[in-house]
Write a protein that holds these residues in place. Structure first.
Motif, mmCIF file in Angstrom:
data_model
loop_
_atom_site.group_PDB
_atom_site.id
_atom_site.type_symbol
_atom_site.label_atom_id
_atom_site.label_comp_id
_atom_site.label_asym_id
_atom_site.label_seq_id
_atom_site.Cartn_x
_atom_site.Cartn_y
_atom_site.Cartn_z
ATOM 1 N N LEU A 180 0.799 -1.216 0.000
ATOM 2 C CA LEU A 180 0.000 0.000 0.000
ATOM 3 C C LEU A 180 0.836 1.273 0.000
ATOM 4 N N ASN A 181 2.167 1.116 0.044
ATOM 5 C CA ASN A 181 3.000 2.318 0.100
ATOM 6 C C ASN A 181 4.221 2.193 -0.812
ATOM 7 N N PHE A 182 4.908 3.321 -0.986
ATOM 8 C CA PHE A 182 6.048 3.415 -1.896
ATOM 9 C C PHE A 182 7.174 2.469 -1.499
ATOM 10 N N LEU A 183 7.420 2.329 -0.200
ATOM 11 C CA LEU A 183 8.526 1.507 0.287
ATOM 12 C C LEU A 183 8.209 0.015 0.250
ATOM 13 N N GLY A 184 6.963 -0.339 0.037
ATOM 14 C CA GLY A 184 6.584 -1.746 0.005
ATOM 15 C C GLY A 184 6.555 -2.386 1.376
ATOM 16 N N SER A 185 6.400 -1.571 2.425
ATOM 17 C CA SER A 185 6.442 -2.071 3.803
ATOM 18 C C SER A 185 5.058 -2.293 4.400
ATOM 19 N N GLU A 186 3.990 -2.028 3.637
ATOM 20 C CA GLU A 186 2.632 -2.204 4.135
ATOM 21 C C GLU A 186 1.870 -3.172 3.228
ATOM 22 N N PRO A 187 2.068 -4.475 3.435
ATOM 23 C CA PRO A 187 1.350 -5.457 2.620
ATOM 24 C C PRO A 187 -0.126 -5.471 2.980
ATOM 25 N N VAL A 188 -0.954 -5.718 1.996
ATOM 26 C CA VAL A 188 -2.387 -5.661 2.241
ATOM 27 C C VAL A 188 -3.124 -6.574 1.268
ATOM 28 N N MET A 189 -4.193 -7.199 1.775
ATOM 29 C CA MET A 189 -5.193 -7.834 0.915
ATOM 30 C C MET A 189 -6.458 -7.019 1.075
ATOM 31 N N MET A 190 -6.981 -6.518 -0.021
ATOM 32 C CA MET A 190 -8.126 -5.616 0.094
ATOM 33 C C MET A 190 -9.155 -5.849 -1.002
ATOM 34 N N ARG A 191 -10.350 -5.348 -0.707
ATOM 35 C CA ARG A 191 -11.423 -5.291 -1.696
ATOM 36 C C ARG A 191 -11.719 -3.824 -1.921
ATOM 37 N N SER A 192 -11.809 -3.427 -3.181
ATOM 38 C CA SER A 192 -12.003 -2.011 -3.486
ATOM 39 C C SER A 192 -13.111 -1.838 -4.518
ATOM 40 N N LEU A 193 -13.244 -0.631 -5.025
ATOM 41 C CA LEU A 193 -14.229 -0.178 -6.004
ATOM 42 C C LEU A 193 -15.551 0.199 -5.346
ATOM 43 N N ASN A 194 -16.159 -0.717 -4.574
ATOM 44 C CA ASN A 194 -17.445 -0.389 -3.939
ATOM 45 C C ASN A 194 -17.330 -0.450 -2.414
ATOM 46 N N ASP A 195 -17.387 -1.655 -1.860
ATOM 47 C CA ASP A 195 -17.290 -1.833 -0.411
ATOM 48 C C ASP A 195 -15.836 -2.101 -0.048
ATOM 49 N N SER A 196 -15.106 -1.062 0.260
ATOM 50 C CA SER A 196 -13.682 -1.192 0.545
ATOM 51 C C SER A 196 -13.458 -1.838 1.908
ATOM 52 N N ILE A 197 -12.526 -2.788 1.939
ATOM 53 C CA ILE A 197 -12.198 -3.511 3.170
ATOM 54 C C ILE A 197 -10.805 -4.104 2.993
ATOM 55 N N ARG A 198 -10.055 -4.225 4.082
ATOM 56 C CA ARG A 198 -8.679 -4.696 3.950
ATOM 57 C C ARG A 198 -8.226 -5.423 5.206
ATOM 58 N N THR A 199 -6.978 -5.930 5.137
ATOM 59 C CA THR A 199 -6.355 -6.580 6.281
ATOM 60 C C THR A 199 -5.780 -5.536 7.235
ATOM 61 N N GLU A 200 -5.453 -5.981 8.456
ATOM 62 C CA GLU A 200 -4.780 -5.134 9.428
ATOM 63 C C GLU A 200 -3.296 -5.003 9.071
ATOM 64 N N PHE A 201 -2.688 -3.870 9.445
ATOM 65 C CA PHE A 201 -1.245 -3.727 9.306
ATOM 66 C C PHE A 201 -0.594 -4.340 10.542
ATOM 67 N N SER A 202 -0.456 -5.654 10.511
ATOM 68 C CA SER A 202 0.096 -6.394 11.641
ATOM 69 C C SER A 202 0.884 -7.588 11.117
ATOM 70 N N ARG A 203 2.032 -7.871 11.748
ATOM 71 C CA ARG A 203 2.847 -9.000 11.314
ATOM 72 C C ARG A 203 2.135 -10.325 11.528
ATOM 73 N N SER A 204 1.220 -10.366 12.469
ATOM 74 C CA SER A 204 0.478 -11.610 12.671
ATOM 75 C C SER A 204 -0.491 -11.866 11.519
ATOM 76 N N TRP A 205 -0.896 -10.806 10.832
ATOM 77 C CA TRP A 205 -1.770 -10.959 9.667
ATOM 78 C C TRP A 205 -0.941 -11.275 8.422
ATOM 79 N N LEU A 206 0.004 -10.424 8.101
ATOM 80 C CA LEU A 206 0.876 -10.620 6.932
ATOM 81 C C LEU A 206 2.297 -10.232 7.326
ATOM 82 N N SER A 207 3.239 -11.162 7.189
ATOM 83 C CA SER A 207 4.614 -10.940 7.618
ATOM 84 C C SER A 207 5.566 -11.090 6.433
ATOM 85 N N GLU A 208 5.921 -9.962 5.825
ATOM 86 C CA GLU A 208 6.828 -9.933 4.668
ATOM 87 C C GLU A 208 6.372 -10.920 3.579
ATOM 88 N N PRO A 209 5.148 -10.778 3.123
ATOM 89 C CA PRO A 209 4.609 -11.772 2.189
ATOM 90 C C PRO A 209 5.090 -11.567 0.756
#
Length: 744
Positions: A180-209
């Motif tokens: 989600l950012n320029f440095l590539g340090s905020e990995p995310v799985m998200m749904r966009s366009l209408n009902d936007s929703i995403r993962t938490e910014f937490s290593r327990s959710w996504l850790s250097e994926p």
């Protein structure tokens, strides 16, 4: 790394099995793309052909590259129907460069997302010089056109063109996994366009994926539990559940519910159904987990029959093996719905199995009939206790195991990069799944499994050996495979039966697409055979029986040799799995100081008179313990004679032809010279002397005059004139000599 191998020897990361993999990794045939009937597309100055969208409704392949999008003919991709440029504007490129990125490579627009929309348009996104941007695109009346909407692409498309990401377009929503950012340090799985929703910014959710693939499974259709559709995400990440002094990666599968709207207070605009589990692909004699590189969803019927095919490679360069593992959708569902959870132990800071109470409804579960009975109709209705649990404990304790408990295929050599799977019906009506596996060496492997035995029928070289296959797409409608790389895109048919030249070669290939027609004496496509002629076609997939094939005929070649010389006898094996056997006068040949077998070629080191005779080479392929002779060649070795040796006669003939040509050339040059002399005489350039009749005439040559033969009359006058001219000439000569003395 050695410490890791010892540390996980008995733990959950030990991926071993007792299976020993013999020659399953050896392709039976190695062929070129041109011999397979393929096509290559590339545009000068364009690179990175790595995004593809099949538009079979329009008979085009939409191909995304660097700053360019093409519409290619599905039948023959060399036919470019349209193209559109999407270039970075100078200001954006300059900003990218000022931030430390390479202007010539990174600060370009790499097309990374192409999806079909319900209205026929396409949703396209590009990296746009580390400023990801999306747009709508249409293909109408033979033209590609962008709408120039300049939509926000953050969280949809990666910033970095060389970072792995994935996306899926489902019911008007874009599901994506990237940074989600320029440095590539905020990995995310998200749904966009209408009902936007995403993962938490937490290593327990996504850790250097490293995001690999995303698949939609319509589990809500005809589901007795009233369950929801799922979006499955495949990736690898740092395994936080393992203790080690060094990061160790593991493969994962995660899933979310399509109808997830987030929580009311806890997990607002965040997934309430995001759960993940370890994905195992155990390879013999390896300790560290293999990492997933690509995934393909194969569904022969409804969603309950779906199987995921994944390709895996080791996370260390010490190993050179790749593997294919399969996972049933029901096995993955069972892990998410029945497995225990893992939780962080605060005292030891380790992930351990959670044995406490699990709240109801089950954390991470979709809204189903059971939840509705308890008055939970959407995720916004879920209690905070359930949401807080899944926020902290979203990792399953149980791993997802392959459907066969071991890999479907293990191969040593170039790493696997991509996979697609096609289904075909054999001659006996059985259905087989044929895997097409891209490799880092630019080839694609064609493999099929028969009763727990996987054979690689062919390896087709698509690109240069140093160019990896980046993407594979399959069109069952067209019966074609499409592949992309950094340098080009290619197309090849799923089968090319006509390049099998004999019955034995066709049947032993065990290619479910092909069979040998005894009537036409050719290898033909099974789907082209009429039902009433099935009995005249030979195909044996599971057993590879070729007993109905006629015996292989041997061709005899007469070869002359001279004592003391080395003789080389060539022999081509029938396939990569065949073994070459040599016999001389009926006796097997073994390496000695007389005979040497190198690369199937027999070398007679110092041939002598005793080496005359018959040398037979046979190519033998073993299938299910039965030996089949695929090729045979016989050499008759004779003592050489200069006049009869076929190998010498062409040289003699060539020498004679050369001498004849020289003779003809000399004759032509002589005739040209004579013609030239005659022409000069005819033109008067050469004078013909007239004083050659007698000695007397010869003596008068110095005066330039001919003495008359008779006196009196005109001849007398001529004589006087001649005498006068002679005296004058003498006087002039004397005068010249005198003047010469004065000068010098």
């Amino acid at each position: 790394m050695l410490f890791l191998l010892i540390l996980f020897l008995g733990g959950p990361a030990v991926l071993t099995s007792g299976r020993v993999w013999p020659l399953y990794g050896t392709p039976r045939k190695t062929v070129t793309l041109s011999s397979y009937g393929g096509h290559v597309f590339q545009e000068e100055g364009v690179w990175n052909y790595s995004t593809m969208l099949l538009r079979e409704d329009m008979d085009v392949l939409i191909l995304g590259a660097r700053e360019t999008i093409f519409a290619l003919d599905l039948n023959n991709i060399t036919n470019k129907k349209a193209m559109v440029k999407w270039e970075v504007i100078p200001d954006t490129q300059e900003i990218c460069s000022l931030k430390g990125k390479t202007k010539e490579t990174e600060c370009q627009n790499y097309i990374r997302i192409l999806h079909k929309m319900s209205d026929g348009r396409m949703y396209v996104c590009g990296t746009n010089a580390f400023n990801p941007t999306c747009d709508y695109m249409s293909y109408t009346h033979g033209n590609l056109s962008l709408e120039s909407k300049h939509l926000e692409g953050k969280g949809k498309c990666p910033f970095d063109p060389f970072q792995r990401s994935t996306s899926e377009f489902v019911d008007g929503e874009l599901y994506s996994a990237t940074t989600l950012n320029f440095l590539g340090s905020e990995p995310v799985m998200m749904r966009s366009l209408n009902d936007s929703i995403r993962t938490e910014f937490s290593r327990s959710w996504l850790s250097e994926p490293s995001f690999i693939g995303m698949k939609h499974v319509a589990e809500g259709q005809k589901n007795p539990e009233g369950d929801d559709d799922k979006i499955y995400l495949f990736f690898s990440e740092a395994g936080l559940e393992y203790d080690s002094y060094k990061k160790m990666d593991v493969s994962r599968v995660a899933r979310v519910c399509k109808g997830d709207l987030g929580g009311q207070r806890t997990l607002q605009k965040k997934w309430t159904s995001f759960l993940k589990a370890r994905l195992d692909c155990p390879v013999s004699q390896t300790k560290l987990p293999f990492l997933i590189q690509d995934v393909f969803l194969y569904c022969p019927g409804d969603w309950s029959t779906c199987v995921f095919y994944g390709v895996f490679t080791p996370q260390t360069d010490m190993l050179q093996y790749s593997a294919v593992c399969t996972y049933r959708i029901q096995d993955i569902r069972d892990v998410f719905s029945k497995s225990k959870f893992k939780a962080m132990d605060s005292s030891s800071s380790r992930w351990v199995t959670y044995n406490g109470d699990v709240p109801e409804p089950r954390p991470g579960a979709c809204i189903n009939n059971n939840a509705r009975q308890k008055k939970f109709f959407k995720s916004l209705d879920l209690p905070d206790k359930t949401l807080q649990f899944v926020k902290d404990k979203l990792l399953m304790d149980q791993a997802v195991e392959p459907s066969s408990k071991e890999p479907l295929l293990v191969k040593k050599g170039a790493a696997f990069t991509s996979i697609v799977v096609a289904s075909t019906t054999a001659l006996d009506g059985s259905i087989h799944q044929v895997m097409f596996i891209g490799t880092a060496s630019g080839s694609v492997l064609k493999a099929v499994n028969y009763d727990e035995e996987t054979v690689i029928t062919e390896e087709v070289q698509l690109f240069a050996h140093s160019v990896p296959v980046k993407i594979l797409r399959l069109s069952t409608t067209m019966g074609q495979l499409y592949a992309g790389s950094d340098v080009a895109a290619v197309q090849m048919p799923l089968s090319s039966c006509d390049h099998y030249t004999s019955c034995m070669d066709c049947v032993l290939a065990r290619d479910p697409f092909c069979g040998w027609d005894l009537i036409s004496n050719s290898c033909v496509a099974i789907n082209s055979i009429q039902p009433d002629t099935h009995s005249e076609v030979v195909q044996s997939l599971r057993d590879g029986k070729a007993s109905r094939c006629p015996a292989v005929e041997s061709s005899t070649t007469i070869k002359f040799f001279y004592p003391g010389n080395m003789v080389s006898l060539l022999c081509e094996p029938g396939s990569n799995l065949a073994q070459v056997q040599w016999h001389v006068n009926g006796h097997p040949v073994e390496n000695s100081n007389v005979y040497q077998i190198q690369h199937n070629t027999l070398l007679i080191l110092k041939a002598s008179d005793s080496d005359t005779g018959h040398y037979n080479c046979t190519s033998v392929e073993t299938i299910k313990g039965v030996d089949y002779m695929t090729q045979s060649a016989t050499y008759e070795l004779r003592l050489g004679d200069f006049m009869t040796d076929p190998s010498v006669q062409p040289l003699v003939q060539e020498h004679q032809n050369t001498l004849l040509a020289l003779k003809v050339l000399v004759i032509i040059l002589t005739l040209m010279l004579l013609a030239l002399v005659a022409w000069n005489f005819y033109k008067g350039y050469f004078a013909i002397p007239k004083c050659f009749n007698s000695d007397e005439e010869s003596q008068q040559k110095t005066s330039g005059c001919q003495k008359p033969l008779q006196t009196g009359g005109r001849n007398s006058a001529a004589s006087k004139a001649c005498s006068s001219n002679s005296n004058n000439n003498h006087n002039r000569l004397s005068g010249n000599q005198h003047n010469g003395d004065q000068v010098f």
